[in-house]
Write an enzyme that holds these catalytic residues in place. Structure first.
Site, PDB file in Angstrom:
ATOM      1  CG  ASP A  59      28.095 142.768  68.566  1.00  0.00           C
ATOM      2  OD1 ASP A  59      27.575 144.037  67.889  1.00  0.00           O
ATOM      3  OD2 ASP A  59      27.018 142.289  68.641  1.00  0.00           O
ATOM      4  CB  VAL A  60      29.920 148.090  66.195  1.00  0.00           C
ATOM      5  CG1 VAL A  60      31.586 147.755  66.392  1.00  0.00           C
ATOM      6  CG2 VAL A  60      29.171 147.527  65.611  1.00  0.00           C
ATOM      7  CB  SER A 134      31.233 151.861  50.414  1.00  0.00           C
ATOM      8  OG  SER A 134      32.070 150.955  49.105  1.00  0.00           O
ATOM      9  CE1 TYR A 147      29.371 147.245  52.857  1.00  0.00           C
ATOM     10  CE2 TYR A 147      28.863 148.712  50.799  1.00  0.00           C
ATOM     11  CZ  TYR A 147      29.649 147.814  51.131  1.00  0.00           C
ATOM     12  OH  TYR A 147      31.574 147.922  51.734  1.00  0.00           O
ATOM     13  CE  LYS A 151      29.758 150.631  54.314  1.00  0.00           C
ATOM     14  NZ  LYS A 151      30.888 150.640  55.313  1.00  0.00           N
TER      15      LYS A 151
HETATM   16  N1  LIG Z   1      36.844 144.892  50.561  1.00  0.00           N
HETATM   17  C1  LIG Z   1      36.276 145.831  50.116  1.00  0.00           C
HETATM   18  O1  LIG Z   1      35.764 145.284  48.576  1.00  0.00           O
HETATM   19  C2  LIG Z   1      35.311 147.249  50.799  1.00  0.00           C
HETATM   20  C3  LIG Z   1      35.019 148.276  49.733  1.00  0.00           C
HETATM   21  C4  LIG Z   1      33.996 149.043  50.575  1.00  0.00           C
HETATM   22  C5  LIG Z   1      34.105 149.669  52.447  1.00  0.00           C
HETATM   23  N2  LIG Z   1      35.007 148.130  52.634  1.00  0.00           N
HETATM   24  C6  LIG Z   1      34.494 148.386  53.744  1.00  0.00           C
HETATM   25  O2  LIG Z   1      35.703 147.957  54.362  1.00  0.00           O
HETATM   26  C7  LIG Z   1      35.051 147.862  56.110  1.00  0.00           C
HETATM   27  C8  LIG Z   1      35.924 146.175  56.340  1.00  0.00           C
HETATM   28  O3  LIG Z   1      35.518 145.480  55.252  1.00  0.00           O
HETATM   29  P1  LIG Z   1      36.071 143.696  54.736  1.00  0.00           P
HETATM   30  O4  LIG Z   1      36.638 144.307  53.439  1.00  0.00           O
HETATM   31  O5  LIG Z   1      38.104 144.199  55.989  1.00  0.00           O
HETATM   32  O6  LIG Z   1      36.263 142.576  56.092  1.00  0.00           O
HETATM   33  P2  LIG Z   1      35.789 141.721  56.688  1.00  0.00           P
HETATM   34  O7  LIG Z   1      34.301 141.441  56.709  1.00  0.00           O
HETATM   35  O8  LIG Z   1      37.345 141.566  56.631  1.00  0.00           O
HETATM   36  O9  LIG Z   1      35.906 142.845  58.456  1.00  0.00           O
HETATM   37  C9  LIG Z   1      35.314 143.478  58.112  1.00  0.00           C
HETATM   38  C10 LIG Z   1      35.012 143.205  60.522  1.00  0.00           C
HETATM   39  O10 LIG Z   1      34.172 143.539  60.934  1.00  0.00           O
HETATM   40  C11 LIG Z   1      33.793 142.899  61.713  1.00  0.00           C
HETATM   41  N3  LIG Z   1      32.437 143.149  62.457  1.00  0.00           N
HETATM   42  C12 LIG Z   1      31.084 143.037  61.864  1.00  0.00           C
HETATM   43  N4  LIG Z   1      30.181 142.969  62.640  1.00  0.00           N
HETATM   44  C13 LIG Z   1      31.015 143.364  63.259  1.00  0.00           C
HETATM   45  C14 LIG Z   1      30.361 143.513  64.634  1.00  0.00           C
HETATM   46  N5  LIG Z   1      28.244 143.734  65.189  1.00  0.00           N
HETATM   47  N6  LIG Z   1      31.170 144.247  66.102  1.00  0.00           N
HETATM   48  C15 LIG Z   1      32.303 144.443  65.358  1.00  0.00           C
HETATM   49  N7  LIG Z   1      33.165 143.914  64.779  1.00  0.00           N
HETATM   50  C16 LIG Z   1      32.086 143.471  63.539  1.00  0.00           C
HETATM   51  C17 LIG Z   1      33.892 140.919  61.258  1.00  0.00           C
HETATM   52  O11 LIG Z   1      33.814 140.154  62.188  1.00  0.00           O
HETATM   53  C18 LIG Z   1      35.227 141.191  60.448  1.00  0.00           C
HETATM   54  O12 LIG Z   1      36.051 141.055  60.958  1.00  0.00           O
HETATM   55  C19 LIG Z   1      33.781 147.542  56.342  1.00  0.00           C
HETATM   56  O13 LIG Z   1      32.674 148.402  56.795  1.00  0.00           O
HETATM   57  C20 LIG Z   1      33.736 147.429  54.311  1.00  0.00           C
HETATM   58  O14 LIG Z   1      32.529 147.884  54.143  1.00  0.00           O
HETATM   59  C21 LIG Z   1      34.815 147.215  52.021  1.00  0.00           C
END
Ligand SMILES: NC(=O)c1ccc[n+]([C@@H]2O[C@H](COP(=O)([O-])OP(=O)(O)OC[C@H]3O[C@@H](n4cnc5c(N)ncnc54)[C@H](O)[C@@H]3O)[C@@H](O)[C@H]2O)c1
Length: 263
Positions: A59-60, A134, A147, A151
């Site tokens: 857990d980060v 992001s 959020y 970011k």
């Molecule tokens: N999907 C998009 O459109 C998008 C756009 C820009 C940025 N992002 C960023 O990309 C990254 C990944 O997002 P995603 O879309 O793959 O979402 P996702 O929900 O599929 O993956 C996110 C992962 O982070 C893990 N996580 C959450 N809280 C945590 C914690 N406290 N400790 C450890 N792990 C934790 C979750 O369990 C999950 O496996 C994020 O930082 C998100 O903000 C996503």
């Protein structure tokens, strides 16, 4: 110069799903020894096992948990600090709990992960860190104050840490995805009217895939990017370059999930 990560240890936080999982798989296919770190409830061990990687619950938001996970993983050659959450709420409806939780995972979580990993990586005087920021690091999509603040804050971490770690041979870069199809954005991709309006603003006329972001992560971590540090690479189909979307109803049509020119 290649995307060969043989004998390199690659640690990916938030690696059990979405962008982190796609990156973890790609590093593994390039020969990397991949450790994915994620919350226990996401079953990181099982997910990792499915493609020959290691999974470690972490857990980060918990410093002790990050330290224990890194001790188990070993010193990273590559760190992908990617774990993140995003829950929409208007300014008025952003509770203290939502604000605190979002900052704890997306900003403090990435800071502490980088801080702990960099302490180990400095001993080797080489390595690469990629963090997931992001397009929302740069602009103000409504109903995402917490959020967007988290970011935007990552850019401060990116620039400062790249500056500090350069002398140690460690490069630090960010990917800045636009709208990418993952569970985080499932609602967007389930709503055709929203997709139609949103993707009208995007030069490439569509959302992105986790694999397309993973490609950028792997490039930034690789020796093909050996002179790149402190960079924030947009992976957004041109969204941030476009003041007004290029797709008009006269010349184009929306088909399923993307815009295309009429024949
Ligand atoms: N999907 C998009 O459109 C998008 C756009 C820009 C940025 N992002 C960023 O990309 C990254 C990944 O997002 P995603 O879309 O793959 O979402 P996702 O929900 O599929 O993956 C996110 C992962 O982070 C893990 N996580 C959450 N809280 C945590 C914690 N406290 N400790 C450890 N792990 C934790 C979750 O369990 C999950 O496996 C994020 O930082 C998100 O903000 C996503």
């Amino acid at each position: 110069m290649s995307f060969d990560f043989t004998n390199q240890r690659v640690v990916v936080t938030g690696g059990a799903n979405g962008i982190g999982l796609a990156a973890a798989r790609l590093f593994a296919s390039c020969g990397g020894q991949v450790c994915l770190l994620d919350l226990e409830r996401e079953d990181p061990r099982e997910v990792a096992r499915s493609f020959g990687a290691r999974g470690i619950p972490c857990d980060v938001t918990d410093l002790g948990s990050i330290s224990e996970a890194l001790a188990e993983a070993g010193v990273p050659d590559v760190l992908v600090a990617n774990a993140g959450i995003g829950n929409p709420a208007s300014l008025a409806e952003t509770s203290k709990d939502l604000w605190d939780r979002t900052l704890a995972v997306n900003l403090s979580g990435i800071f502490h992960t980088i801080q702990k990993a960099a302490g180990l990586m400095k001993l080797r005087r080489r390595g690469a860190i990629v963090l997931t920021a992001s397009t929302n690091s740069f602009d103000g999509e409504p109903d995402l104050t917490a959020y967007n603040a988290s970011k935007a804050g990552l850019l401060g971490i990116l620039h400062t840490v790249a500056n500090e770690l350069g002398p140690w041979g460690i490069r630090v870069n960010a990917v800045c995805p636009g709208l990418i199809r993952t569970r985080l954005t499932a609602k967007h991709f389930a709503d055709e009217v929203l997709m139609r309006d949103y993707f009208r603003q995007i030069p490439l006329g569509r959302g992105g895939t986790a694999e397309e972001v993973a490609n950028a992560v792997v490039f930034l971590a690789s020796d093909m990017a050996s002179y790149v540090t402190g960079a924030a690479l947009l992976v957004d189909g041109g969204q941030m370059a476009a003041k007004f979307g290029p797709w008009s109803d006269e010349q184009s049509q929306f088909v399923e999930d993307h815009w295309e020119l009429r024949r």
